[in-house]
Enzyme design. Structure first.
Site, PDB file in Angstrom:
ATOM      1  N   SER A  57      40.916  37.364  33.651  1.00 54.29           N
ATOM      2  CA  SER A  57      42.178  38.126  34.315  1.00 54.29           C
ATOM      3  C   SER A  57      42.388  39.504  33.870  1.00 54.29           C
ATOM      4  CB  SER A  57      43.325  37.402  33.952  1.00 54.29           C
ATOM      5  OG  SER A  57      43.343  36.769  32.711  1.00 54.29           O
ATOM      6  N   HIS A 116      42.333  33.573  39.792  1.00 57.44           N
ATOM      7  CA  HIS A 116      41.892  34.804  40.297  1.00 57.44           C
ATOM      8  C   HIS A 116      40.699  34.716  41.175  1.00 57.44           C
ATOM      9  CE1 HIS A 116      44.560  36.897  37.850  1.00 57.44           C
ATOM     10  NE2 HIS A 116      44.250  36.260  36.762  1.00 57.44           N
ATOM     11  N   LYS A 169      49.183  33.443  43.027  1.00 62.29           N
ATOM     12  CA  LYS A 169      48.393  34.681  43.050  1.00 62.29           C
ATOM     13  C   LYS A 169      47.938  34.918  44.648  1.00 62.29           C
ATOM     14  CE  LYS A 169      48.052  34.867  38.278  1.00 62.29           C
ATOM     15  NZ  LYS A 169      47.477  34.173  37.258  1.00 62.29           N
TER      16      LYS A 169
HETATM   17  C1  LIG Z   1      48.180  33.744  35.919  1.00 66.11           C
HETATM   18  C2  LIG Z   1      47.039  32.746  35.106  1.00 66.11           C
HETATM   19  C3  LIG Z   1      47.760  31.394  34.520  1.00 66.11           C
HETATM   20  C4  LIG Z   1      48.918  31.187  34.717  1.00 66.11           C
HETATM   21  O1  LIG Z   1      49.551  30.827  35.983  1.00 66.11           O
HETATM   22  P1  LIG Z   1      50.982  30.927  36.281  1.00 66.11           P
HETATM   23  O2  LIG Z   1      51.271  29.864  37.561  1.00 66.11           O
HETATM   24  O3  LIG Z   1      51.386  32.288  36.344  1.00 66.11           O
HETATM   25  O4  LIG Z   1      51.869  30.105  35.003  1.00 66.11           O
HETATM   26  C5  LIG Z   1      46.645  30.653  34.167  1.00 66.11           C
HETATM   27  N1  LIG Z   1      45.267  31.155  34.048  1.00 66.11           N
HETATM   28  C6  LIG Z   1      44.926  32.423  34.626  1.00 66.11           C
HETATM   29  C7  LIG Z   1      43.571  32.713  34.419  1.00 66.11           C
HETATM   30  C8  LIG Z   1      45.983  33.194  35.120  1.00 66.11           C
HETATM   31  O5  LIG Z   1      45.368  34.339  35.491  1.00 66.11           O
END
Ligand SMILES: *Cc1c(COP(=O)(O)O)cnc(C)c1O
Length: 428
Positions: A198, A226, A267
């Site tokens: 990330s 992602h 996302k």
């Molecule tokens: C954003 C993210 C999460 C957390 O997800 P949320 O739904 O925002 O709690 C978990 N793992 C990765 C790799 C992320 O980028």
């Protein structure tokens, strides 16, 4: 416990700590956005071009998922009222789980209220004392916390170091024989990795990890937050990119796709929540044992309806992924001309797919902060990422691209970057 100023002992201790954070340029503040959270974003009456959200396909502010949510809101109201095992499970949740499983070619999917909850719930359910977790050091914080919470032995491997994973797996036999347990059956071993990291935007070598895990009787868990919706010929994420045919028939390799696949809905789908996809047994087991799922209110049905509509749009409009790839390329080439290089990752020989996360490494936190502020003044919102999110000395601007950025917006950002960089004091 309060002194004359009304500050408790706790408050005074916290204020000392906060002053320390501020002095190190690590203090964080929020800005409240009004209106949609798309590429054009409004803060206190001013408009900015948003270059730091994870809304990769531009669906967070798309009217179609919003309309789908509104239909369900009008019919059923806001809340689910209870956990899914009580009365909170809605036909909208069921429909979304089926659509996700179908899209990914997996037997089942299970919705969680967030990616954080999914990672904690899965790791705590699958692992306990005596089990082992082998994890990339740059995994998402929720994977780290979930691993610690599970009580399993936590083996941290250098970032994308396949040989390191192999050594950790090879060492299992010795660890297991210490108390004479049947290695493969009584102790679980899970290899856990982000697919697209990330903060660096680079990609794990999933085929090698899958092969290694299989050869050592371990399972592979992949967090594709992602990659989902972005990578793969159809947007099926890192799983589709690396393992095009989950059934294995005629696929380009016989490497099994990850046992446990996790992605978020907040996302690329522009909604909220997350899901786990995998076998019938895995999902049924999580329904019995994943505490963050069992003991948490089911997400609002309207959000599931929005995510379902986003998934339909994602499948129906592959041109969004193409535009995103074009935008990534445009920014990447421009950033290279400004002297930024992609971070070096010599450990892995795999050809990386382009990802929408394009970090600009700047070193000291103050430098990243100054550049972020200069861009903000010029109308571009790009987050400065500092410790503890990234290691000290690797503060950066984390630029993320969306399918809905225009070429003009990207060129504008690059011009503003070039200009702001020239005015920035040289690195110490
Ligand atoms: C954003 C993210 C999460 C957390 O997800 P949320 O739904 O925002 O709690 C978990 N793992 C990765 C790799 C992320 O980028």
């Amino acid at each position: 416990m309060n002194d004359r100023t009304g500050h408790s002992l706790l408050d005074r201790r916290l204020e000392v700590e906060l002053a320390r954070i501020r002095a190190a340029d690590l203090y964080r503040v929020r800005r409240a956005v009004s209106g949609g959270h798309g590429v054009d974003i409004e803060v206190e009456g001013r408009h900015y071009v948003n270059f730091c959200s994870n809304d990769y396909l531009g669906l967070a502010a798309d009217p179609r998922p919003a309309a789908a949510a509104q239909r369900v809101l009008a019919r059923c109201g806001t809340g689910s009222g209870a956990a899914a095992l009580i009365t909170g499970y809605d036909v909208e949740h069921a429909r979304l789980e089926e659509a996700l499983a179908d899209f990914l070619g997996r037997p089942r999917a299970l919705l969680f209220s967030s990616g954080w909850a999914a990672n904690l719930g899965v790791l705590r359910a699958l692992l306990g004392r005596g089990d082992r977790l082998i994890a990339d050091e740059l995994n998402h914080a929720s994977l780290i916390d979930g691993g610690r919470l599970s009580g399993a032995e936590y083996v941290r491997v250098l970032h994308r170091d396949i040989a390191g994973f192999e050594r950790a797996l090879d060492a299992l036999g010795e660890i297991g024989n210490r108390d004479g347990k049947d290695e493969k059956w009584e102790r679980r071993t899970l290899v856990v990795t982000d697919s697209v990291f990330s903060m660096d935007g680079d990609v794990a070598d999933l085929p090698s990890l899958s092969q290694l895990a299989r050869a050592h009787g371990a399972a592979l868990m992949v967090d594709d937050a992602h990659g989902f919706g972005v990578l793969g010929a159809n947007g099926g994420g890192a799983a589709e990119h690396f393992f095009p045919s989950p059934s294995g028939a005629g696929s380009r390799s016989r490497v099994p796709s990850p046992d446990i696949y996790i992605a978020t809905l907040g996302k690329s789908l522009g909604a909220s929540g997350a899901f786990v996809a995998g076998s019938e047994a895995l999902i049924e087991y999580l329904i019995q044992r994943a505490r963050s799922w069992v003991f948490s209110t089911a997400p609002p049905p309207a959000i599931a309806a929005a995510a379902c509509e986003s998934l339909r749009v994602l499948r129906a409009e592959p041109e969004r992924r193409q535009r995103l790839q074009d935008n990534i390329r445009r920014f990447h080439d421009g950033a290279r001309q400004l002297g930024f290089a992609a971070p070096d990752t010599p450990q892995s020989p795999i050809a990386n797919p382009a990802t929408p996360i394009q970090p600009l490494l700047l070193g000291e936190a103050a430098r990243a902060l100054a550049l972020s502020r200069a861009l903000f003044e010029r109308g571009y919102w790009v987050a400065a990422i500092r410790p503890p999110t990234v290691p000290a000395g690797t503060s950066r601007l984390r630029v993320t691209l969306s399918a809905t950025h225009t070429a003009m917006q990207i060129d504008g950002l690059l011009a503003a970057l070039g200009d702001a960089l020239q005015r920035l004091p040289a690195a110490a």
